[in-house]
Write a protein that holds these residues in place. Structure first.
Motif, short mmCIF file in Angstrom:
data_model
loop_
_atom_site.label_atom_id
_atom_site.label_comp_id
_atom_site.label_asym_id
_atom_site.label_seq_id
_atom_site.Cartn_x
_atom_site.Cartn_y
_atom_site.Cartn_z
N GLU C 153 10.77 -63.20 24.21
CA GLU C 153 9.94 -63.74 23.12
C GLU C 153 8.87 -62.73 22.69
O GLU C 153 8.54 -62.65 21.50
N ALA C 154 8.36 -61.99 23.66
CA ALA C 154 7.36 -60.97 23.31
C ALA C 154 8.00 -59.91 22.42
O ALA C 154 7.38 -59.44 21.45
N GLN C 155 9.25 -59.56 22.73
CA GLN C 155 9.96 -58.58 21.89
C GLN C 155 10.17 -59.13 20.49
O GLN C 155 10.02 -58.43 19.50
N VAL C 156 10.58 -60.38 20.43
CA VAL C 156 10.79 -61.03 19.13
C VAL C 156 9.49 -60.99 18.32
O VAL C 156 9.46 -60.58 17.16
N LYS C 157 8.43 -61.41 18.97
CA LYS C 157 7.12 -61.45 18.31
C LYS C 157 6.74 -60.08 17.76
O LYS C 157 6.24 -59.94 16.64
N LEU C 159 8.71 -57.63 16.90
CA LEU C 159 9.53 -57.33 15.72
C LEU C 159 9.01 -58.08 14.50
O LEU C 159 8.90 -57.52 13.40
N LEU C 160 8.74 -59.35 14.67
CA LEU C 160 8.30 -60.18 13.55
C LEU C 160 6.98 -59.65 12.99
O LEU C 160 6.80 -59.51 11.78
N ASP C 161 6.06 -59.39 13.89
CA ASP C 161 4.73 -59.02 13.43
C ASP C 161 4.71 -57.61 12.83
O ASP C 161 3.96 -57.34 11.88
N ALA C 162 5.58 -56.75 13.34
CA ALA C 162 5.66 -55.40 12.77
C ALA C 162 6.16 -55.44 11.33
O ALA C 162 5.85 -54.56 10.53
N SER C 163 6.93 -56.44 11.00
CA SER C 163 7.47 -56.52 9.63
C SER C 163 6.72 -57.53 8.77
O SER C 163 7.19 -57.87 7.69
N ILE C 165 6.27 -60.75 8.89
CA ILE C 165 7.18 -61.86 8.53
C ILE C 165 6.38 -63.10 8.13
O ILE C 165 5.47 -63.53 8.83
N ASP C 166 6.74 -63.68 7.00
CA ASP C 166 6.07 -64.89 6.51
C ASP C 166 6.77 -66.17 6.93
O ASP C 166 6.16 -67.23 7.00
N LEU C 167 8.08 -66.06 7.15
CA LEU C 167 8.85 -67.26 7.49
C LEU C 167 9.97 -66.89 8.46
O LEU C 167 10.70 -65.92 8.24
N ILE C 168 10.09 -67.70 9.50
CA ILE C 168 11.15 -67.52 10.49
C ILE C 168 12.12 -68.69 10.34
O ILE C 168 11.71 -69.85 10.41
N ASN C 183 3.36 -71.97 18.62
CA ASN C 183 1.98 -72.10 18.15
C ASN C 183 1.46 -70.83 17.46
O ASN C 183 0.50 -70.88 16.71
N HIS C 184 2.13 -69.74 17.73
CA HIS C 184 1.77 -68.48 17.08
C HIS C 184 2.17 -68.47 15.60
O HIS C 184 1.64 -67.68 14.82
N TYR C 185 3.12 -69.34 15.23
CA TYR C 185 3.62 -69.36 13.85
C TYR C 185 3.58 -70.77 13.27
O TYR C 185 4.61 -71.35 12.94
N PRO C 186 2.39 -71.32 13.14
CA PRO C 186 2.33 -72.74 12.70
C PRO C 186 2.85 -72.91 11.28
O PRO C 186 2.45 -72.16 10.38
N GLU C 187 3.74 -73.87 11.08
CA GLU C 187 4.34 -74.15 9.77
C GLU C 187 5.02 -72.91 9.18
O GLU C 187 5.13 -72.78 7.96
N LYS C 188 5.44 -72.03 10.06
CA LYS C 188 6.13 -70.81 9.61
C LYS C 188 7.51 -70.69 10.22
O LYS C 188 8.20 -69.69 10.04
#
Lengths: 289, 289, 289, 289
Positions: C153-157, C159-163, C165-168, C183-188
């Motif tokens: 999950e840390a790896q996923v995070k 990747l997401l944050d480096a790009s 990302i607005d929506l998963i 909880n790191h991506y509320p309503e995202k």
């Protein structure tokens, strides 16, 4: 004002500041907005609004409200109507032989699920009188032939106008009304057609649907206009059918769709959710009502 | 027999003892009935059957099966076809500019959700070649004008026949095919029309739907016949829309309906669930397949 | 302002004069209202608004707009967000084995039917890499076990944050994400569940649907929350099924529902049509868009 | 035989030659097959058949038919029932406060759209007596408390059995029946539940649906079993709803779904289209009826 909820239906050319002007108007007069729904037709540059107001905080009379609103409306070219919730609408139902829509409308009205007074049932046949009797609604049997058509329509008109009818529901009234009659009640006649218009206009839609082998069957509630089955569509629905469906089963399946489609259209009309624009009906959904 | 599941499609005048005779025939030949579906059209006194057989217990060859069934069928006036599950059907897709149906069919075929070989894509425009490339399907760009129509159709025919094509899918191919072409592939061309036929036949159905103000939008998959948009309907579906829908949003909402309706129709055809009778398509549902 | 259309999403206690104040604000700043949609939850006395503005007539910068709106919003207790149409949103798709949603999202995005940049696909399996390749989208294979969950999950995070990302989109990602991650991506995070929730929560809904003998099968797109399958529902749909349906056919019928339900939910999110309130999602319909 | 159409419902282990044996039996006895519908549950290796026969060509009495069929059925392990169209079924309706299902069932029965005799209405409240009076159906008011439950059920049973009731319809009878009562009428009690089961089992489903924020609302007709809301599902349907829907509007929208779902389930039962197998209801569609 005796009324608690006041509804405006508004149509005008779209223009800057419209919403601000209208909502400020009501705010300043002491109304609270219960719901406000809008639609902009960008193709025709037309603005539509349905706004429901709580009148508890206003000191205006109906007359005062209407004359002040007129002052706002005139320069903005607003075409508008206002409705007050302290007056129940009067309804007449016209039928021929088919009973399912009639039962459904009477039941809903009796049980308070349609907010109106059904003042009379008019039919060109005497067949469904027993249903009128069950619900204690006056039944007028007015037979009609080609020769007596204008005369019969005059009798119908007299009955309707004597009872101050606000809405005429053609619940499978199998006669073509004259242009004169229809034009006398603009946007006040709702007809149910037993197909998903514009498919299968005219007579015997279930037979035609069988012959065309369609895989869905439907019904359409629309305002009656001079062009038969061409008036603004209020509600439509369909159900899937299969090759097993005969004209008889299509009729039976269709009857259930007709009932619901007609009842929803009538509810939407009585509830002032509809604005007609050309041949299209703007039907606002209920707003938490 | 190499085939494991054998399907018969049967149509004949309804007559006493039919089911007993047919099912006894297969029983005696060593088949087990996997599923058997029937439809009697009482109006036309016609009997329809789709029967799927497990061939594990039989010693017959395909040829023997067919010649014995012919002996049963002839005196009973049975019109029949048989299909074996050891042969994948060959499919050609014809398109113009619109990509959504093409993607959907190619994806389903690639992922094994449509049981067929997509042998080629034919288009009168070069626009969608990149999609063919993504899925590694041969793409034939055959432009057409009024003057070159017959010539182009001849080229199409040549391509189709060289690849032994069993089914032609017109996935929004915006050209009217000649009667000659269509008659060359009876019940082998499936077309998607972007309205709930018979409403809005012909061009621009979404524009017409907007103008008519309908409250539902749909799509129809049907066999192509010489009368445009009049062929036997295989599948139809609709979605509710509102006055807010513009021709553009109707198109977008409609695209999703088209995709599913066309894919279901193609699946039903490939799976031998359809018997055409006059202008009606008998579409048997899947039987636990 | 570079943006042409500006959208506000607004939530606050219902109070008199709200619409007048908000619309007057935008009018005075030189905006024209493209569409304005409202919802009053009378049970919770909460007001919701989605308002889209044409910025052609304003001289404000984004920063100025936001700081002036803040001045209006603070005393009215308005919870708000603003979006500008000059910035495409970045999307990441997470999958496991199932391909239909992935194809559908990628096709829509490639063809401009979903207004976003799909920046990456993340999977705990390597199986669907070929689809990413077809669409030229980076594919990240991040296998996971119970032991490596937090690490993965840390790896996923990362990747997401480096790009940015607005929506998963969890397009059938068959792993339960940790509360921390969610909880790191509320309503995202939008998840697709393959049943009509709250029926058949958890694993194997098609098997459970078969066993319960339901007559309809469905799918639900919802925001992911810590309580699995309990987040605010954005879109749901169903199709009728019969006793003939096996778990396998339910899965196939369900796949088509999933595709459309997920695509609609994602479109609604990207188009700023959704306000979450408690566990309910207010999803405004498109307004002629 | 006085009956013109005879229907058999058949359930047995699947086995080779079954269809041939059954259809040959009827052929040899002089029956003509009007329709024959089959379903094979391959997971449980069970065969189901609904076969409707025209008795014009047979000389058998009912008794002779049944005893010959028994001879065929016993070695094949067939579980079967037979129904003759010369006997109308007797129906009792149980209600509490809610009128819409009651009206609908009585109207359909009165107008010949449900083929049965409604012999009585039983209620634990006196509220809906006027509807019974409108339709001239005996109304039995049998109030119930925790203490008098068994006694009241005994009274109900006595009424039902005295009138030879074939089907009990719980049209929103808001009491939990005892296991004893339910077991006394196996597959003879149809209940309407106002949600799309298994979602929102138990009390207050509309309130729960509002709170969960679902985007569709539904109803389920099922056979009553000892496990509340867990019996075999006969019919289900849903309608889309939005965030605007309050518990009150959900109730109103739901009422229309309930009516149609219950009426279809009752029609299917009266028409002998249903075979129960474990907790699943095999519901054959109408065959051109």
């Amino acid at each position: 004002m005796k009324s608690k909820v006041v509804s405006f239906l508004i149509k005008c050319p779209d223009q800057k500041g419209l919403v601000a002007k209208i909502t400020s108007f009501f705010y300043e007069k002491g109304f609270n907005i219960v719901s406000s729904q809008q639609y902009v037709n960008a193709i025709e540059n037309t603005y539509f609004m349905r706004i429901r107001l709580n009148a508890d905080g206003t000191t205006l009379s109906k007359k005062e409200l209407e004359s002040s609103f007129l002052e706002l409306a005139t320069p903005l070219n607003i075409d508008w109507s206002v409705n007050y919730d302290d007056k129940k609408q009067n309804v007449a139902i016209m039928v021929s032989h088919t009973s399912h829509n009639l039962y459904d409308l009477l039941e809903r009205s009796k049980e308070g699920r349609l907010d109106c007074n059904v003042k009379m049932i008019i039919s060109n046949h005497d067949k469904l009188r027993y249903i009128a009797n069950m619900f204690h609604i006056p039944f007028h049997y007015l037979p009609v032939t080609k020769e007596t058509k204008l005369e019969q329509e005059a009798q119908v008109k007299e009955l309707l106008d004597a009872s101050d009818i606000d809405l005429i529901i053609m619940a499978r009234y199998m006669q073509i009304l004259s242009a004169d009659f229809i034009n006398h009640y603009p946007e006040k006649i709702i007809n149910i057609h037993h197909s998903f218009l514009p498919a299968f206009q005219g007579a015997n839609p279930y037979r035609k649907a069988y012959e065309r082998g369609v895989k869905l069957i439907g019904a359409t509630a629309h305002y009656a206009t001079v062009d038969l089955d061409e008036g603004p569509i209020i509600e439509q629905d369909v159900k899937p059918v299969t090759h097993e469906s005969t004209p008889t089963t299509l009729k039976r399946i269709g009857a259930d769709i007709e009932k619901l489609v007609l009842a929803r259209a009538v509810k939407n009309h009585l509830n002032h959710q509809i604005i007609v624009s050309g041949n299209r009906a703007i039907v606002f959904p209920e707003a938490g009502e």
